[in-house]
Design a protein around this motif. Structure first.
Motif, PDB file in Angstrom:
ATOM      1  N   ARG A   1      44.493   3.031  29.622  1.00 28.00           N
ATOM      2  CA  ARG A   1      43.428   2.481  28.775  1.00 28.00           C
ATOM      3  C   ARG A   1      42.078   3.150  29.023  1.00 28.00           C
ATOM      4  NH1 ARG A   1      45.413   0.570  24.244  1.00 28.00           N
ATOM      5  NH2 ARG A   1      47.235  -0.743  24.646  1.00 28.00           N
ATOM      6  N   ALA A   2      42.043   4.080  29.965  1.00 28.04           N
ATOM      7  CA  ALA A   2      40.810   4.857  30.174  1.00 28.04           C
ATOM      8  C   ALA A   2      40.716   6.023  29.199  1.00 28.04           C
ATOM      9  CB  ALA A   2      40.774   5.381  31.611  1.00 28.04           C
ATOM     10  N   TRP A   3      41.648   6.116  28.260  1.00 27.91           N
ATOM     11  CA  TRP A   3      41.734   7.305  27.414  1.00 27.91           C
ATOM     12  C   TRP A   3      40.524   7.533  26.524  1.00 27.91           C
ATOM     13  CZ3 TRP A   3      45.910   6.904  22.979  1.00 27.91           C
ATOM     14  CH2 TRP A   3      45.755   5.718  22.271  1.00 27.91           C
ATOM     15  N   ASP A   4      39.722   6.521  26.275  1.00 29.33           N
ATOM     16  CA  ASP A   4      38.517   6.704  25.448  1.00 29.33           C
ATOM     17  C   ASP A   4      37.268   6.979  26.277  1.00 29.33           C
ATOM     18  OD1 ASP A   4      39.526   6.472  22.841  1.00 29.33           O
ATOM     19  OD2 ASP A   4      39.597   4.285  22.994  1.00 29.33           O
ATOM     20  N   ARG A   5      37.420   7.010  27.585  1.00 32.62           N
ATOM     21  CA  ARG A   5      36.253   7.047  28.471  1.00 32.62           C
ATOM     22  C   ARG A   5      35.336   8.231  28.213  1.00 32.62           C
ATOM     23  NH1 ARG A   5      35.265   9.612  33.159  1.00 32.62           N
ATOM     24  NH2 ARG A   5      37.393  10.413  33.251  1.00 32.62           N
ATOM     25  N   ARG A   6      35.888   9.404  27.938  1.00 35.28           N
ATOM     26  CA  ARG A   6      35.059  10.599  27.830  1.00 35.28           C
ATOM     27  C   ARG A   6      34.581  10.893  26.409  1.00 35.28           C
ATOM     28  NH1 ARG A   6      37.490  15.532  30.123  1.00 35.28           N
ATOM     29  NH2 ARG A   6      38.709  14.192  31.504  1.00 35.28           N
ATOM     30  N   PHE A   7      35.073  10.138  25.412  1.00 32.40           N
ATOM     31  CA  PHE A   7      34.732  10.454  24.023  1.00 32.40           C
ATOM     32  C   PHE A   7      33.600   9.579  23.492  1.00 32.40           C
ATOM     33  CE2 PHE A   7      39.322  11.673  24.215  1.00 32.40           C
ATOM     34  CZ  PHE A   7      39.123  13.043  24.049  1.00 32.40           C
TER      35      PHE A   7
ATOM     36  N   ARG B   1      44.398  23.151  42.594  1.00 29.71           N
ATOM     37  CA  ARG B   1      43.231  22.618  41.885  1.00 29.71           C
ATOM     38  C   ARG B   1      43.544  22.410  40.407  1.00 29.71           C
ATOM     39  NH1 ARG B   1      39.432  24.804  38.821  1.00 29.71           N
ATOM     40  NH2 ARG B   1      40.139  26.928  39.290  1.00 29.71           N
ATOM     41  N   ARG B   2      44.214  23.397  39.799  1.00 29.58           N
ATOM     42  CA  ARG B   2      44.568  23.266  38.387  1.00 29.58           C
ATOM     43  C   ARG B   2      45.623  22.194  38.172  1.00 29.58           C
ATOM     44  NH1 ARG B   2      44.798  29.678  36.541  1.00 29.58           N
ATOM     45  NH2 ARG B   2      42.518  29.994  36.445  1.00 29.58           N
ATOM     46  N   ALA B   3      46.556  22.098  39.104  1.00 30.98           N
ATOM     47  CA  ALA B   3      47.578  21.059  39.000  1.00 30.98           C
ATOM     48  C   ALA B   3      46.937  19.676  39.084  1.00 30.98           C
ATOM     49  CB  ALA B   3      48.617  21.233  40.095  1.00 30.98           C
ATOM     50  N   ALA B   4      45.981  19.526  39.974  1.00 29.15           N
ATOM     51  CA  ALA B   4      45.295  18.240  40.123  1.00 29.15           C
ATOM     52  C   ALA B   4      44.504  17.897  38.866  1.00 29.15           C
ATOM     53  CB  ALA B   4      44.371  18.285  41.335  1.00 29.15           C
ATOM     54  N   HIS B   5      43.870  18.904  38.272  1.00 28.44           N
ATOM     55  CA  HIS B   5      43.113  18.681  37.036  1.00 28.44           C
ATOM     56  C   HIS B   5      44.031  18.187  35.924  1.00 28.44           C
ATOM     57  CE1 HIS B   5      41.207  19.825  33.191  1.00 28.44           C
ATOM     58  NE2 HIS B   5      40.070  19.534  33.817  1.00 28.44           N
ATOM     59  N   PHE B   6      45.196  18.830  35.810  1.00 23.67           N
ATOM     60  CA  PHE B   6      46.151  18.413  34.783  1.00 23.67           C
ATOM     61  C   PHE B   6      46.646  16.991  35.061  1.00 23.67           C
ATOM     62  CE2 PHE B   6      50.535  18.119  33.143  1.00 23.67           C
ATOM     63  CZ  PHE B   6      50.317  18.427  31.810  1.00 23.67           C
ATOM     64  N   GLY B   7      46.972  16.704  36.321  1.00 19.85           N
ATOM     65  CA  GLY B   7      47.468  15.379  36.665  1.00 19.85           C
ATOM     66  C   GLY B   7      46.457  14.283  36.389  1.00 19.85           C
ATOM     67  N   LEU B   8      45.196  14.543  36.703  1.00 22.10           N
ATOM     68  CA  LEU B   8      44.144  13.556  36.451  1.00 22.10           C
ATOM     69  C   LEU B   8      43.926  13.354  34.952  1.00 22.10           C
ATOM     70  CD1 LEU B   8      41.577  14.552  39.217  1.00 22.10           C
ATOM     71  CD2 LEU B   8      42.969  12.463  39.125  1.00 22.10           C
ATOM     72  N   ALA B   9      44.068  14.442  34.185  1.00 20.19           N
ATOM     73  CA  ALA B   9      43.921  14.328  32.732  1.00 20.19           C
ATOM     74  C   ALA B   9      45.044  13.478  32.146  1.00 20.19           C
ATOM     75  CB  ALA B   9      43.902  15.713  32.097  1.00 20.19           C
ATOM     76  N   VAL B  10      46.282  13.666  32.647  1.00 24.07           N
ATOM     77  CA  VAL B  10      47.400  12.838  32.200  1.00 24.07           C
ATOM     78  C   VAL B  10      47.168  11.383  32.578  1.00 24.07           C
ATOM     79  CG1 VAL B  10      49.865  12.357  32.524  1.00 24.07           C
ATOM     80  CG2 VAL B  10      49.079  14.716  32.245  1.00 24.07           C
TER      81      VAL B  10
ATOM     82  N   VAL C   1      36.599  11.465  16.136  1.00 29.72           N
ATOM     83  CA  VAL C   1      37.409  12.571  15.614  1.00 29.72           C
ATOM     84  C   VAL C   1      38.261  13.201  16.714  1.00 29.72           C
ATOM     85  CG1 VAL C   1      37.374  14.807  14.460  1.00 29.72           C
ATOM     86  CG2 VAL C   1      35.753  13.025  13.779  1.00 29.72           C
ATOM     87  N   ALA C   2      37.663  13.576  17.827  1.00 34.00           N
ATOM     88  CA  ALA C   2      38.408  14.229  18.909  1.00 34.00           C
ATOM     89  C   ALA C   2      39.537  13.351  19.452  1.00 34.00           C
ATOM     90  CB  ALA C   2      37.461  14.657  20.029  1.00 34.00           C
ATOM     91  N   PRO C   3      39.282  12.061  19.716  1.00 37.49           N
ATOM     92  CA  PRO C   3      40.406  11.244  20.210  1.00 37.49           C
ATOM     93  C   PRO C   3      41.537  11.109  19.193  1.00 37.49           C
ATOM     94  CG  PRO C   3      38.432   9.899  19.888  1.00 37.49           C
ATOM     95  CD  PRO C   3      38.011  11.319  19.785  1.00 37.49           C
ATOM     96  N   ALA C   4      41.210  11.044  17.909  1.00 40.83           N
ATOM     97  CA  ALA C   4      42.262  10.986  16.894  1.00 40.83           C
ATOM     98  C   ALA C   4      43.046  12.297  16.865  1.00 40.83           C
ATOM     99  CB  ALA C   4      41.652  10.706  15.517  1.00 40.83           C
ATOM    100  N   LEU C   5      42.338  13.420  16.984  1.00 41.53           N
ATOM    101  CA  LEU C   5      42.979  14.729  16.963  1.00 41.53           C
ATOM    102  C   LEU C   5      43.975  14.861  18.108  1.00 41.53           C
ATOM    103  CD1 LEU C   5      42.824  17.394  15.318  1.00 41.53           C
ATOM    104  CD2 LEU C   5      41.076  18.166  16.937  1.00 41.53           C
ATOM    105  N   LEU C   6      43.603  14.361  19.297  1.00 38.90           N
ATOM    106  CA  LEU C   6      44.480  14.437  20.460  1.00 38.90           C
ATOM    107  C   LEU C   6      45.648  13.454  20.336  1.00 38.90           C
ATOM    108  CD1 LEU C   6      44.681  15.917  23.196  1.00 38.90           C
ATOM    109  CD2 LEU C   6      43.520  13.956  24.223  1.00 38.90           C
ATOM    110  N   THR C   7      45.385  12.293  19.766  1.00 34.38           N
ATOM    111  CA  THR C   7      46.432  11.278  19.641  1.00 34.38           C
ATOM    112  C   THR C   7      47.513  11.705  18.663  1.00 34.38           C
ATOM    113  OG1 THR C   7      44.787   9.578  20.124  1.00 34.38           O
ATOM    114  CG2 THR C   7      46.866   8.827  19.190  1.00 34.38           C
ATOM    115  N   GLY C   8      47.129  12.445  17.621  1.00 37.04           N
ATOM    116  CA  GLY C   8      48.122  12.956  16.694  1.00 37.04           C
ATOM    117  C   GLY C   8      49.135  13.838  17.399  1.00 37.04           C
ATOM    118  N   VAL C   9      48.661  14.621  18.376  1.00 39.54           N
ATOM    119  CA  VAL C   9      49.566  15.468  19.150  1.00 39.54           C
ATOM    120  C   VAL C   9      50.415  14.606  20.087  1.00 39.54           C
ATOM    121  CG1 VAL C   9      49.734  17.492  20.629  1.00 39.54           C
ATOM    122  CG2 VAL C   9      47.810  17.262  19.080  1.00 39.54           C
ATOM    123  N   ALA C  10      49.805  13.615  20.700  1.00 42.64           N
ATOM    124  CA  ALA C  10      50.528  12.718  21.607  1.00 42.64           C
ATOM    125  C   ALA C  10      51.685  12.025  20.898  1.00 42.64           C
ATOM    126  CB  ALA C  10      49.572  11.684  22.187  1.00 42.64           C
ATOM    127  N   ALA C  11      51.531  11.806  19.593  1.00 45.36           N
ATOM    128  CA  ALA C  11      52.553  11.078  18.847  1.00 45.36           C
ATOM    129  C   ALA C  11      53.866  11.839  18.753  1.00 45.36           C
ATOM    130  CB  ALA C  11      52.040  10.752  17.441  1.00 45.36           C
TER     131      ALA C  11
END
Length: 482
Positions: free
Chosen positions: A163-169, A148-157, A173-183
């Protein structure tokens, strides 16, 4: 020493991890290092910029070291290594005098993000051990995690890598905060590699160990490894560049903490033709240019809370960062490049000497760039910290094209030792079932070009060493405890 059982080529964290493991199994281990100093991507040196001020040559902040099963078993605190943990793991300054703040305290971060707090918790508020097992394995074994946890992580990735990356925000601020880490992946965004990086590092930011900075610099990690290796009979020979097979002493096994390119250069036709072709097809990614600053005071961030962070991602909004990374991927320099910043004195007061402190920065640039990015980095920091120029005492840029002069693994400035792509997540360095075996008996690869990939975690070396032990009929991995 007498004839070694194993020769390790390269003394980065992976090479030393392999050497320590093998030496503890009572094998005679010789490490060959091309540079005058050991440590690869985990070195702290006096660059001569200011009296007594030392700089981290590559990595500076170490969530992977805290999370790594190898370093956990090695027990860094018992060896005198202090991992200093900032209350703010990282920060993302934004236009308009705003900022996203990733506190180590998850609840505080969620509260500060307001309407997007629940979305943040859902993405990076999970069990760190699950994420570590999924992200830092050998990409061949099945990790022992809840489906279940593996599936949650996979779906989040899947979500954050498309291009669905903005769907939940709902806010920016939060999407920028996460994107800085992605960089940190140095790849176009959104992408699966960047998303996996963001979710791993984002989760670790709220774990017990946060994003720690070793007291005294990254070299403290290397010193602990070297001390253990030598205590168990291992030997290190510096200023010994291995250019060809003739530069290798006779040994039963060889472990290369190098890129596939170096392995091919050294062994050449001694590798099977099919394997050699696969290693030659390994792709290298976009690059980083380094700017080391010496300051006479803290960075004057517009939002003071940013100054509490051990790491600051200077890139602006999610859209601005994605645009800058796309520009680099197209082979051009971004006007305001994605820039990673760390002021170790935020948690380590000893890094301030005579009122001077180091500031570590990386800017993303195209592969092989020879451009001095000092002005671009300064201008970008000034955007969120007016007056930054006034606290700069001196600086030095190492363009991407010159990074390999102090670490041969950084091909054309690729500090990840291989492109971050979905293909090379699994075919790293090839599709071979054992990713550490070179194809030639007795020869192994253990660098960041192998699973689990880049980062100061020592796991590539640890995993490779377990394969090497079998060559000697040793089926039990030795304890790493002090």
């Amino acid at each position: 020493m007498t004839r070694p059982d194993v020769v390790v080529v390269g003394s980065g964290p992976n090479g030393l991890a392999a050497a320590v493991t093998l030496a503890r199994a009572n094998l005679r281990v010789l490490v060959l290092e091309a540079e005058p100093t050991v440590g690869g991507g985990a070195r702290t040196l006096d660059l001569g910029l200011a009296d007594g001020v030392v700089h981290d040559v590559c990595s500076a902040v170490h969530p992977m070291a805290w999370a790594s099963p190898f370093f956990r078993e090695l027990d860094l605190p018992a060896r005198g290594v202090e991992l200093l943990v900032p209350d703010v793991s990282y920060a993302q300054p934004l236009p308009g005098g705003r900022a996203g703040i990733a506190y180590r305290d998850l609840d505080r971060t969620v509260e500060a993000l307001g309407v997007d707090g629940p979305a943040w918790r859902s993405l990076v508020g999970g069990d760190p051990s699950t994420v570590v097992r999924l992200a830092l394995g050998d990409k061949r074994s099945v990790p022992a995690v809840s489906p279940r946890r593996a599936a949650h992580f996979g779906l989040a990735v899947l979500e954050q890598g498309t291009r669905a990356w903005d769907r939940r925000f709902l806010d920016d601020v939060a999407p920028a905060l996460l994107t800085g880490v992605a960089a940190h992946a140095i790849s176009p965004m959104p992408s699966f590699a960047a998303a996996g990086t963001a979710l791993l590092l984002g989760t670790l930011a709220h774990a017990e160990g946060g994003w720690p900075i070793p007291r005294g610099g990254s070299g403290a990690l290397t010193a602990a490894l070297v001390e253990d290796l030598e205590a168990h009979g291992g030997t290190i020979r510096t200023d010994h560049r291995v250019r060809g097979h003739a530069d290798l002493p006779v040994a039963h096994c060889y472990v290369f903490d190098t890129t596939p390119r170096t392995l091919v250069e050294v062994l050449g036709d001694r590798l099977p033709a099919r394997t050699r072709a696969a290693l030659e097809a390994f792709e290298y990614g976009d690059a980083a240019a380094k700017v080391d600053f010496v300051l006479d005071g803290p960075v004057p961030w517009t939002v003071p809370e940013v100054g509490r962070a051990g790491t600051v991602h200077v890139g602006g909004t999610r859209a601005e960062m994605a645009r800058a990374e796309a520009t680099v991927a197209s082979g051009r320099h971004a006007e305001l490049p994605m820039t990673l910043v760390s002021d170790p004195a935020v948690v380590d007061e000893r890094r301030v000497v005579h009122g001077r402190r180091p500031l570590w920065t990386y800017a993303h640039v195209p592969s092989g760039s020879d451009v001095d990015v000092t002005e671009a980095v300064t201008r970008h920091i000034e955007r969120f910290a007016p007056g930054f120029r006034d606290v700069v005492v001196t600086s030095r840029c190492t363009p991407a094209a010159r990074l390999s002069e102090h670490n041969q693994n950084y091909v054309d400035g690729d500090i990840s030792a291989g492109r971050a792509s979905i293909r090379q997540l699994f075919a790293r360095p090839t599709w071979r079932f054992d990713p550490y075996f070179s194809g030639r008996d007795g020869v192994y690869l253990c660098s960041a070009s192998t699973p689990p990939g880049p980062g100061v975690h020592g796991l590539g070396g640890w995993y490779a060493a377990k394969r090497v032990l079998r060559e000697f009929g040793i089926t039990t991995t030795p304890s790493l405890a002090p």
